[in-house]
Design a protein around this motif. Structure first.
Motif, PDB file in Angstrom:
ATOM      1  N   ARG A   1      -6.981   3.531  -6.002  1.00  0.00           N
ATOM      2  CA  ARG A   1      -6.566   4.489  -5.572  1.00  0.00           C
ATOM      3  C   ARG A   1      -7.439   5.822  -5.930  1.00  0.00           C
ATOM      4  NH1 ARG A   1      -4.268   3.513 -10.718  1.00  0.00           N
ATOM      5  NH2 ARG A   1      -3.864   5.267 -11.992  1.00  0.00           N
ATOM      6  N   TYR A   2      -6.956   7.086  -5.340  1.00  0.00           N
ATOM      7  CA  TYR A   2      -7.725   8.264  -5.571  1.00  0.00           C
ATOM      8  C   TYR A   2      -6.500   9.178  -6.444  1.00  0.00           C
ATOM      9  CZ  TYR A   2     -10.667   6.739  -2.005  1.00  0.00           C
ATOM     10  OH  TYR A   2     -11.735   5.908  -1.111  1.00  0.00           O
ATOM     11  N   GLU A   3      -7.184   9.800  -7.604  1.00  0.00           N
ATOM     12  CA  GLU A   3      -6.303  10.574  -8.121  1.00  0.00           C
ATOM     13  C   GLU A   3      -6.870  12.103  -8.369  1.00  0.00           C
ATOM     14  OE1 GLU A   3      -4.387   9.206 -11.784  1.00  0.00           O
ATOM     15  OE2 GLU A   3      -3.164   7.883 -10.575  1.00  0.00           O
ATOM     16  N   VAL A   4      -7.706  12.471  -8.034  1.00  0.00           N
ATOM     17  CA  VAL A   4      -8.252  13.660  -8.081  1.00  0.00           C
ATOM     18  C   VAL A   4      -8.480  14.615  -6.682  1.00  0.00           C
ATOM     19  CG1 VAL A   4      -9.458  13.130 -10.138  1.00  0.00           C
ATOM     20  CG2 VAL A   4     -10.662  12.835  -8.176  1.00  0.00           C
ATOM     21  N   GLU A   5      -8.766  15.843  -6.881  1.00  0.00           N
ATOM     22  CA  GLU A   5      -8.705  16.556  -5.659  1.00  0.00           C
ATOM     23  C   GLU A   5     -10.152  16.464  -4.980  1.00  0.00           C
ATOM     24  OE1 GLU A   5      -8.087  20.718  -6.570  1.00  0.00           O
ATOM     25  OE2 GLU A   5      -5.827  20.163  -7.027  1.00  0.00           O
TER      26      GLU A   5
ATOM     27  N   LYS B   1       0.891  -1.168   0.061  1.00  0.00           N
ATOM     28  CA  LYS B   1       0.125  -0.012  -0.034  1.00  0.00           C
ATOM     29  C   LYS B   1       0.926   1.321   0.005  1.00  0.00           C
ATOM     30  CE  LYS B   1      -3.621   2.376   2.875  1.00  0.00           C
ATOM     31  NZ  LYS B   1      -4.435   2.197   4.113  1.00  0.00           N
ATOM     32  N   ASP B   2       0.528   2.167  -0.729  1.00  0.00           N
ATOM     33  CA  ASP B   2       1.015   3.643  -0.808  1.00  0.00           C
ATOM     34  C   ASP B   2       2.610   3.472  -1.349  1.00  0.00           C
ATOM     35  OD1 ASP B   2      -1.022   5.361   0.030  1.00  0.00           O
ATOM     36  OD2 ASP B   2      -0.681   4.604   2.036  1.00  0.00           O
ATOM     37  N   THR B   3       2.726   2.442  -2.252  1.00  0.00           N
ATOM     38  CA  THR B   3       4.128   2.412  -2.790  1.00  0.00           C
ATOM     39  C   THR B   3       3.853   2.713  -4.121  1.00  0.00           C
ATOM     40  OG1 THR B   3       3.840  -0.076  -3.343  1.00  0.00           O
ATOM     41  CG2 THR B   3       4.802   0.374  -1.201  1.00  0.00           C
ATOM     42  N   LYS B   4       4.940   2.653  -5.045  1.00  0.00           N
ATOM     43  CA  LYS B   4       4.875   3.016  -6.421  1.00  0.00           C
ATOM     44  C   LYS B   4       5.087   1.791  -7.437  1.00  0.00           C
ATOM     45  CE  LYS B   4       7.410   7.421  -5.416  1.00  0.00           C
ATOM     46  NZ  LYS B   4       8.703   8.256  -5.778  1.00  0.00           N
ATOM     47  N   VAL B   5       4.767   0.629  -6.758  1.00  0.00           N
ATOM     48  CA  VAL B   5       4.672  -0.573  -7.605  1.00  0.00           C
ATOM     49  C   VAL B   5       3.503  -0.511  -8.629  1.00  0.00           C
ATOM     50  CG1 VAL B   5       4.084  -2.941  -7.536  1.00  0.00           C
ATOM     51  CG2 VAL B   5       5.580  -2.078  -5.518  1.00  0.00           C
TER      52      VAL B   5
ATOM     53  N   LEU C   1      -3.997  -9.336   0.194  1.00  0.00           N
ATOM     54  CA  LEU C   1      -3.064  -8.433  -0.626  1.00  0.00           C
ATOM     55  C   LEU C   1      -3.392  -7.357  -0.671  1.00  0.00           C
ATOM     56  CD1 LEU C   1      -0.906  -8.437  -2.719  1.00  0.00           C
ATOM     57  CD2 LEU C   1      -2.478  -9.438  -4.608  1.00  0.00           C
ATOM     58  N   ASP C   2      -2.929  -6.195  -0.050  1.00  0.00           N
ATOM     59  CA  ASP C   2      -3.241  -4.866   0.034  1.00  0.00           C
ATOM     60  C   ASP C   2      -2.682  -4.089  -0.889  1.00  0.00           C
ATOM     61  OD1 ASP C   2      -4.005  -2.124   0.708  1.00  0.00           O
ATOM     62  OD2 ASP C   2      -3.959  -2.716   2.790  1.00  0.00           O
ATOM     63  N   LEU C   3      -3.158  -3.669  -2.099  1.00  0.00           N
ATOM     64  CA  LEU C   3      -2.386  -2.603  -3.179  1.00  0.00           C
ATOM     65  C   LEU C   3      -2.925  -1.542  -2.974  1.00  0.00           C
ATOM     66  CD1 LEU C   3      -2.091  -5.495  -5.846  1.00  0.00           C
ATOM     67  CD2 LEU C   3      -0.127  -4.676  -4.471  1.00  0.00           C
ATOM     68  N   LYS C   4      -3.723  -1.065  -2.075  1.00  0.00           N
ATOM     69  CA  LYS C   4      -4.391   0.376  -2.096  1.00  0.00           C
ATOM     70  C   LYS C   4      -3.487   1.604  -2.198  1.00  0.00           C
ATOM     71  CE  LYS C   4      -6.332  -0.427   1.765  1.00  0.00           C
ATOM     72  NZ  LYS C   4      -7.434  -0.338   3.086  1.00  0.00           N
ATOM     73  N   HIS C   5      -3.788   2.166  -3.251  1.00  0.00           N
ATOM     74  CA  HIS C   5      -2.874   3.804  -3.384  1.00  0.00           C
ATOM     75  C   HIS C   5      -1.660   3.448  -3.946  1.00  0.00           C
ATOM     76  CE1 HIS C   5      -6.314   5.348  -1.175  1.00  0.00           C
ATOM     77  NE2 HIS C   5      -5.918   4.794  -0.114  1.00  0.00           N
ATOM     78  N   SER C   6      -1.673   2.215  -4.650  1.00  0.00           N
ATOM     79  CA  SER C   6      -0.243   1.784  -5.508  1.00  0.00           C
ATOM     80  C   SER C   6      -0.651   1.989  -6.841  1.00  0.00           C
ATOM     81  CB  SER C   6       0.199   0.348  -5.534  1.00  0.00           C
ATOM     82  OG  SER C   6      -0.841  -0.411  -5.960  1.00  0.00           O
TER      83      SER C   6
ATOM     84  N   ASN D   1     -15.804  14.742  -7.946  1.00  0.00           N
ATOM     85  CA  ASN D   1     -15.480  14.101  -9.397  1.00  0.00           C
ATOM     86  C   ASN D   1     -15.918  12.684  -9.607  1.00  0.00           C
ATOM     87  OD1 ASN D   1     -14.251  13.315 -11.709  1.00  0.00           O
ATOM     88  ND2 ASN D   1     -12.955  15.329 -11.599  1.00  0.00           N
ATOM     89  N   PHE D   2     -16.660  12.634 -10.611  1.00  0.00           N
ATOM     90  CA  PHE D   2     -17.164  11.127 -11.093  1.00  0.00           C
ATOM     91  C   PHE D   2     -15.984  10.046 -11.108  1.00  0.00           C
ATOM     92  CE2 PHE D   2     -18.615   7.827 -13.784  1.00  0.00           C
ATOM     93  CZ  PHE D   2     -19.744   7.480 -13.394  1.00  0.00           C
ATOM     94  N   ASP D   3     -14.722  10.686 -11.611  1.00  0.00           N
ATOM     95  CA  ASP D   3     -13.557   9.673 -11.830  1.00  0.00           C
ATOM     96  C   ASP D   3     -12.662  10.114 -10.818  1.00  0.00           C
ATOM     97  OD1 ASP D   3     -14.627   8.817 -14.316  1.00  0.00           O
ATOM     98  OD2 ASP D   3     -13.871  10.562 -15.388  1.00  0.00           O
ATOM     99  N   SER D   4     -13.413   9.997  -9.583  1.00  0.00           N
ATOM    100  CA  SER D   4     -12.465  10.177  -8.321  1.00  0.00           C
ATOM    101  C   SER D   4     -11.569   8.813  -7.784  1.00  0.00           C
ATOM    102  CB  SER D   4     -12.889  10.829  -7.079  1.00  0.00           C
ATOM    103  OG  SER D   4     -14.085  10.111  -6.805  1.00  0.00           O
ATOM    104  N   LYS D   5     -11.963   7.533  -8.401  1.00  0.00           N
ATOM    105  CA  LYS D   5     -11.442   6.258  -7.860  1.00  0.00           C
ATOM    106  C   LYS D   5     -11.023   5.639  -9.054  1.00  0.00           C
ATOM    107  CE  LYS D   5     -12.973   5.020  -4.236  1.00  0.00           C
ATOM    108  NZ  LYS D   5     -14.140   4.266  -3.089  1.00  0.00           N
TER     109      LYS D   5
END
Length: 950
Positions: free
Chosen positions: A649-653, A602-606, A622-627, A657-661
């Motif tokens: 993961r989330y990528e918007v402010e 989680k929270d890695t750049k993999v 298997l936790d890959l959240k926010h990777s 926003n509809f595509d927030s996840k």
């Protein structure tokens, strides 16, 4: 802790001996002998674990038993590891198999030799002299049982703490005095007196929030990082004024951060709390960022160091508030509240309880801890209570209150049953003041093998009951709860952590690599790395790792560095948690970890997961959240024991926003993963129909998240949802904002469903929702309904949280009398056509927070809002000028009377080149200062204090 180690080993040996394994000749009898001897010692260990601290010989003996049990477990795990053959074919595979067989044969002979050695050690322990236990006959020797009936009655809310009213009143007077300059108020006292609790009570008071609109709570701690501390303060200040902190904050130097904080506070009356300050350098590093203007700003500082208190208050008008121990009467009141749930003490126990209380020395933490343990005792068994009293007297004979309290807290630890001791001791692997995510802890306990099976319950259910019991015993503190009452994060008090750190070191339970001069044991089984890999020694210890966790490690992590650090220490690993590390590539050697049950990146750049992950046949989480993983290989379907698959993961402010996840793509043939309990968020756009059918086979699912659903796949999904009878949380997002979510035809919805998230068009609100009596949280977004949605929702008896975003295109919402009986938070966002809102008397009787934003046609304050007597906060964001003006407090606001009973009412206002949030009570002051009678209003898309999560 020897009891725990022996119990867990016996649980493993019993099935091993029952299986038809190809054990080497002579090993089965040795294993059987070891099992029988440990079974014989088991009952004695239950008593010995509780008395070892007072008898050095007993402590050594218990440590020997614990070590031999752990070494035996290592040998069995390695033996199982050696039996595993990797699949293959061809001539090269046969050569490799032959080589591996020869290598394994040597290894198995070595393991056999180790087991022979362990047998000799067990014989020595059994035949040697066992140290005496003080008054062994007085202990019942019966197993400690986990209580089930106490529930939340044993939890002590901060507002119920006795003796806090007077200190709180005095601190409030200091905050509200007429001194115009910045004042510092230091709350000083030893650990466990309740400094933080008192400060929190003052900080959370509605009158304080109303006076100090700009506020922040910063926990400093003993090992503070000034840069992180300043960044935390910046984030809080931006949050409270309703704006996002600039992205460049993460890269700012300390001087720039201080300058930014000073600019944010320059024209404001603020309240800053600095909690748990250990050194004067921490205060010196912060104080220059806190401007001393004539606005009546205040700083509250808590510390156990008198020098820090006096130094921070060296300026004129500043105060030191010395927190005292509880007087006898208040200590007794607190003791009875916790031990007897507010009832009076039974006469036959009064002398015993008074003796126990006397040893607590008026220290609230000690009182709460020991009474939490006593609350599980049988009030009619005087002998059992007498034993506790004798233990307290023996343990706390000195004059040093801190040491006495630690010993009292140790008694609470010793009183735990073996399975809770291990779970509680496991908390020592987390850094001090670390906010431990509730579900992360549950999964880690299960992966470590600490959770016993109980008929009719999942391991997660049992682990939840363990955590609840630790909360009920006041050994674990809740940091954050969700709006629907679920525990989100927790931690242990720093003094309790000192107690279990000491026990962890004594028992070699876990090693904390915090500094380069860490005192390393001969063998490390659980390793927690804090801050840097440079803290790991080279060739100084044996790494027989079962668990490896990293916290705040920013060093560059490569496969080479991991192999170099632990060249032979990975083969028995069960837990690998690299959350937040700088890892960029999935480590290839991980797939060879046969025993691995928990893997968090989680929270890695993999970015990618290799097909070879199929080799992790025992993986449960298997936790890959926010990777950066967006697709999983088809081989993931081979992981038949996987219970929690978390990839998003989330990528918007903004949540609006509809595509927030972002979710992940996976093979549609997912129905074979029968053990899955949590699956989110799968993307169904390309393989929707097949996948929706397959989901119906996952009957153990409790949490399901689906993204990019197409309308034509709705019927298949409805059929599957009817089969998911264990479902607690369901999240569905359509492929496009205007795509219809077609889930009307569910005749038998999951009756245990607690949380529902629907994001996309709805032709009409599904009528089956009204039958979900267990729903506590509902989020509806972009539904664009033409009929009023409240009709289907207001009868839900347990609904606590309701959020509606672009849900309704009509002009009127009516909250009817007796509707929404349990609702505490209501959020309405972007209902552009809404012109009137009516709240009938008796509707939403328990509502505490109301948020209305971006409803451009709503020009009047909701009619009937004055009936909401429990309302604590109203927030208006980006609302029409007419509505805001009607809330003016100078007598001109025609609707101010409707909200006059609400402690905090926020609106938005343009000031100093940015949008801030202000109370309507300060509206005139702001307007006069700016010379602007026509304020505009705008605001970021409010996140309603949470991102949209299942």
């Amino acid at each position: 802790m020897a009891e725990s180690a022996v119990f867990f080993l016996l649980d493993k040996l019993t099935p091993l001996l029952q299986q038809e394994l190809q054990l080497l000749r002579g090993i089965r009898p040795e294993v059987q002998f070891i099992k029988d001897e440990l079974e014989r010692l088991k009952a004695f260990l239950r008593v010995a674990d509780s008395f070892e601290d007072r008898d050095p010989l007993l402590k050594v003996w218990v440590k020997q038993v614990s070590d031999v049990a752990c070494d035996m477990e290592d040998a069995i795990d390695e033996f199982t590891f050696r039996l595993v053959n990797n699949p293959g074919d061809g001539y090269c595979y046969l050569l490799r198999k032959l080589f591996r067989s020869l290598k394994n044969l040597r290894a198995r002979h070595r393991i056999a030799s180790e087991i022979q050695d362990i047998k000799s050690r067990v014989q020595g322990i059994s035949r040697g002299q066992i140290p005496n236990i003080v008054e062994p006959g007085s202990h019942s020797g019966r197993p400690a049982t986990r209580f089930e009936s106490q529930g939340d009655a044993l939890l002590l809310e901060e507002a119920d703490l006795v003796g806090i009213d007077n200190p709180k009143r005095q601190l409030m007077e200091l905050l509200f005095n007429d001194e115009p300059g910045r004042e510092v108020i230091s709350i000083c006292g030893m650990g466990g007196l309740g400094k933080t609790t008192l400060a929190k009570q003052v900080y959370e008071d509605a009158k304080v929030k109303k006076r100090f609109r700009i506020h922040a709570w910063v926990t400093v701690s003993q090992s503070y990082n000034i840069s992180e501390l300043l960044k935390d303060m910046v984030q809080q200040l931006f949050n409270v004024i309703g704006k996002r902190a600039p992205l460049e904050v993460n890269n700012m130097k300390n001087d720039k951060l201080k300058e930014l904080i000073k600019n944010l506070l320059q024209q404001s009356r603020y309240l800053i709390v600095l909690d748990d300050v250990w050194r004067t350098s921490a205060w010196d590093a912060v104080k220059l960022a806190l401007p001393n203007k004539n606005f009546g700003s205040r700083v509250i500082l808590t510390t156990r160091n008198k020098e820090v208190a006096s130094s921070s208050c060296s300026e004129s008008h500043n105060k030191v508030y010395n927190l005292e121990f509880l007087p006898q009467a208040e200590a007794w009141k607190l003791f009875c509240k916790k031990t007897f749930q507010g009832n009076s003490c039974p006469p036959q126990l009064e002398d015993i309880c008074q003796g126990i209380l006397k040893k607590c020395g008026g220290l609230p933490l000690a009182i709460v801890a020991i009474s939490g343990a006593l609350a599980t005792k049988d009030g009619g068994n005087v002998e059992e209570w007498q034993m506790v009293y004798k233990g307290v007297v023996t343990e706390t004979g000195g004059n040093d209150k801190l040491e006495d309290m630690k010993k009292v807290l140790s008694l609470s630890f010793n009183d735990l049953p073996y399975y809770l001791k291990t779970c509680f001791l496991y908390l020592s692997i987390f850094p001090d003041l670390y906010a431990i995510e509730h579900m992360r802890l549950i999964r880690l306990w299960i992966a470590e093998g600490f959770v016993n099976g109980e008929e009719g319950k999942t391991p997660e259910d049992v682990a939840e009951s363990y955590l609840k019991e630790l909360l009920n015993r006041s050994l674990v503190q809740v940091i954050e709860k969700s709006t629907d009452g679920r525990v989100k994060t927790c931690r242990i008090h720093d003094l309790l952590r000192e107690v279990i750190l000491s026990k962890s070191r004594d028992q070699n339970f876990a090693t904390i690599a915090k500094e380069q001069d860490t005192n390393w044991p001969d063998k490390v089984r659980r390793l927690s790395i804090l801050n840097s890999l440079q803290n790991i020694p080279q060739n100084r210890t044996i790494f027989q790792l079962r668990s490896l966790l990293m916290f705040g490690v920013l060093d560059s992590i490569t496969q080479l560095s991991m192999t170099t650090l632990f060249p032979r220490g990975f083969k028995l690993l069960r837990v690998l948690d690299m959350q937040g590390s700088s890892l960029e590539v999935f480590p290839d050697q991980v797939v060879n970890l046969f025993h691995l049950r928990y893997l968090s990146l989680k929270d890695t750049k993999v970015k990618t997961i290799p097909p070879s992950i199929k080799k992790l046949q025992n993986l449960e989480t298997l936790d890959l959240k926010h990777s950066y993983v967006t697709e999983l290989p088809v081989e993931i379907l081979r992981l038949q024991r996987l219970r929690h698959l978390l990839v998003y993961r989330y990528e918007v402010e903004s949540y609006a926003n509809f595509d927030s996840k972002y979710g992940f793509k996976v093979s549609p043939q997912i129905g074979g993963m029968q053990c899955l309990q949590k699956l989110c968020f799968i993307e169904a756009d390309q393989v929707g129909h097949v996948m929706m059918i397959e989901l119906g086979k996952l009957t153990q699912l409790r949490r399901l998240g689906i993204r990019k659903l197409r309308k034509e796949d709705g019927a298949a999904l409805c059929s599957s949802i009817e089969k998911l009878t264990n479902l607690r949380s369901l999240s569905i997002t359509s492929i496009e904002e205007d795509e219809v979510i077609d889930i009307q035809n569910i005749s038998s919805p999951p009756q245990f469903l607690q949380r529902l998230y629907l994001c996309g068009r709805l032709e009409k609100l599904p009528q089956w929702i009204r039958s979900l009596k267990n729903l506590v949280r509902v989020h509806l977004k972009w539904s664009k309904l033409e009929e009023e949605p409240l009709e289907y929702l207001q009868g839900l008896p347990n609904l606590v949280y309701l959020e509606l975003l672009q849900v309704y295109v009509g002009e009127t919402l009516c909250f009817k009398a007796k509707g929404f009986p349990s609702l505490k938070l209501l959020g309405l966002d972007d209902l552009d056509g809404l012109k009137s809102m009516i709240i009938e008397e008796g509707a939403m009787p328990g509502l505490k927070k109301l948020i209305i934003q971006r409803c451009g046609s709503l020009t009047k304050v909701p009619s009937g809002i004055e009936h909401l007597s429990k309302l604590k906060t109203i927030e208006f964001f980006d609302m029409p000028h007419e509505l805001i003006m009607s809330l003016r407090t100078n007598g001109e606001g025609e609707d101010y009377w409707r909200v006059a009973h609400v402690p905090v009412v926020y609106s938005t206002y343009w000031r100093s080149g940015g949008w801030d949030v202000y109370s309507v009570d300060t509206f005139e002051e702001i307007q006069n200062a700016e010379g602007d009678s026509n304020p505009g209003v705008a605001f970021r898309s409010l996140e309603l204090r949470t991102l949209w999560k299942v």
